[in-house]
Design an enzyme around this catalytic site. Structure first.
Site, PDB file in Angstrom:
ATOM      1  N   SER A 303       0.805  -1.220   0.000  1.00  0.00           N
ATOM      2  CA  SER A 303       0.000   0.000   0.000  1.00  0.00           C
ATOM      3  C   SER A 303       0.836   1.267   0.000  1.00  0.00           C
ATOM      4  O   SER A 303       0.281   2.366  -0.042  1.00  0.00           O
ATOM      5  CB  SER A 303      -0.940   0.011   1.212  1.00  0.00           C
ATOM      6  OG  SER A 303      -0.208   0.005   2.425  1.00  0.00           O
ATOM      7  N   LYS A 346      -5.938   4.803   8.484  1.00  0.00           N
ATOM      8  CA  LYS A 346      -4.820   5.579   7.937  1.00  0.00           C
ATOM      9  C   LYS A 346      -5.155   7.064   7.880  1.00  0.00           C
ATOM     10  O   LYS A 346      -4.343   7.917   8.266  1.00  0.00           O
ATOM     11  CB  LYS A 346      -4.467   5.052   6.553  1.00  0.00           C
ATOM     12  CG  LYS A 346      -3.843   3.672   6.559  1.00  0.00           C
ATOM     13  CD  LYS A 346      -3.581   3.169   5.146  1.00  0.00           C
ATOM     14  CE  LYS A 346      -2.928   1.791   5.173  1.00  0.00           C
ATOM     15  NZ  LYS A 346      -2.662   1.266   3.815  1.00  0.00           N
TER      16      LYS A 346
END
Length: 456
Positions: A303, A346
């Site tokens: 990611s 996140k």
């Protein structure tokens, strides 16, 4: 003689928890033997293991006719299927239940009725419409999908019980959205010790994370740390350096045996993208290094590949990246952004740091556009986004990302594969051409030196 579970269920159904069954010594083998023989034998463990020296009266076997249902998680089923050949022979009808239920107006109403039923069964305070909506919203967050509802009833039941408790503590006769939020906050506060320590380290600048200014070859990446059933987001500084070389991309985490295979795959993909885009006319004559700064626990997952490519392009083009942004997302060899996990954690992790330092209205997070359906953010983050103090940018390609991070257009190639000189891609292309010319000049110099030595 006392009957056991098989005796009581004979002629019907017996439902067992697979994990508890396997934890009982010799219970699994005894169950398989009974199912194979279709008989129930009353034997002591000493007789089964041939440890007893005396023989007592032994009742006659009882014919056995029942169906056994084992309940367990997927991993346990896969392990039994792989390591016990008898398992597939005896248990031939698997049923794999979904962890999420599709959202629709009808299912939302059924979910609300289920909540009312659970409230009534446990004699809890009634829930108003706002509280039911908050429970449904948290149910979506449990599966990280705004189009699904969680079917993990234990979590929902615990939430309802705690919300009822906080409502009664406040002297209310009906639980509201405020009580459900209180439950979520207290559940996090009980387990967020590590998150607080990480954020404290960032705010005291022991962990270097910039949320303002511009820096060449530096970007804020986002990662997720899992602590039991609690996960939280943490911003990480990713840096890159580039220099003349032979086309090698060095992943410092992998070289130090701290990078996982998925992260290594992401680095290889971005390396392939660099070669495909800029290495059509000449081989890449650079050596680049990528690093997650102040990371001592290893790196895995792909990611961060979008962030790593952006920081490489910044270093090559010598164009600074705005530190008020953070970026997450994986990519394919065509530069397209791909879905990642933990997008809410996140975003919230970077938001918490920006909020503690003061929101300027410029901070934001870049996420893959296909992750929009997974956005189920905390209410303080939602309020900041609605007020324009924090921004979330869905992107679909690396060119969109680098343009947002630098403020300079990425640029499109012409029919000959050349990019505008003032664009990011044009600056990268020019830098790589300089490296190629330098490498050729060094090669010519070496050949001339070899010839002069031969003549002497």
């Amino acid at each position: 003689v006392k009957p056991g579970a098989l005796h009581k269920a004979n002629g019907g159904y017996l439902i067992l928890e697979a994990r508890k069954l396997l934890m009982q010594p010799y219970a699994w083998e005894g169950l398989k033997q009974a199912l194979y023989s279709r008989e129930l034998r009353i034997e002591s463990l000493e007789q089964v293991l041939s440890l007893g020296s005396t023989v007592s009266l032994e009742p006659q076997p009882i014919p056995l006719d029942l169906k056994v249902v084992l309940l367990g998680d997927r991993m346990l089923y896969y392990m039994l299927h792989a390591y016990d050949p008898d398992f597939a022979e005896l248990f031939k009808v698997p049923a794999d239940f979904e962890a999420g239920l599709e959202r629709s107006p009808e299912n939302d109403m059924l979910y609300a009725r289920m909540i009312a039923t659970m409230v009534g069964d446990k004699d809890l305070l009634p829930f108003d419409c706002s509280a039911v909506a908050a429970v449904i919203e948290q149910s979506m967050r449990l599966v990280n999908d705004s189009k699904k509802l969680s079917t993990h009833m234990r979590s929902i039941a615990d939430m309802l019980a705690e919300a009822s408790y906080w409502a009664s503590e406040a002297g209310r006769k009906v639980a509201s959205e405020e009580d459900v939020r209180k439950v979520i906050e207290t559940q996090i506060n009980r387990v967020d010790r590590v998150r607080d320590q990480v954020h404290e380290g960032i705010l005291r600048e022991q962990i270097m994370i910039s949320t303002e200014g511009e820096v060449v070859g530096q970007v804020n990446g986002l990662s997720v740390l899992q602590m039991g059933n609690f996960s939280f987001g943490q911003p990480s500084r990713i840096t890159a350096t580039t220099r003349l070389g032979d086309g090698k991309l060095i992943d410092i985490a992998r070289e130090a045996d701290m990078g996982g295979p998925t992260h290594t795959k992401g680095v290889f993909i971005l390396s392939s993208f660099l070669g495909a885009r800029y290495g059509q006319k000449a081989p890449l004559s650079l050596t680049a290094s990528l690093a997650f700064e102040q990371n001592y626990g290893g790196v895995d997952g792909d990611s961060a590949s979008l962030a790593e490519l952006c920081v490489l392009l910044s270093s090559l083009s010598n164009v600074p990246i705005k530190q008020c942004y953070a970026i997450t997302g994986s990519m394919n060899q065509r530069g397209q952004a791909q879905v990642i996990g933990g997008v809410n954690e996140k975003i919230e992790g970077f938001f918490d740091i920006c909020s503690a330092r003061g929101l300027s209205g410029e901070q934001g997070v870049l996420i893959p556009h296909n992750n929009v359906d997974n956005l189920l953010l905390r209410h303080d983050v939602k309020e900041a986004v609605e007020a324009g103090r924090f921004t979330i940018y869905p992107i679909s390609h690396i060119d969109e990302a680098i343009q947002l991070l630098t403020g300079i257009p990425a640029g499109e190639s012409d029919t000959e594969g050349n990019y505008p000189a003032t664009s990011i891609n044009g600056k990268v292309q020019a830098r790589l051409q300089e490296f190629a010319e330098l490498r050729r000049s060094f090669g010519r110099g070496d050949k001339e030196g070899d010839n002069s030595t031969a003549k002497d």
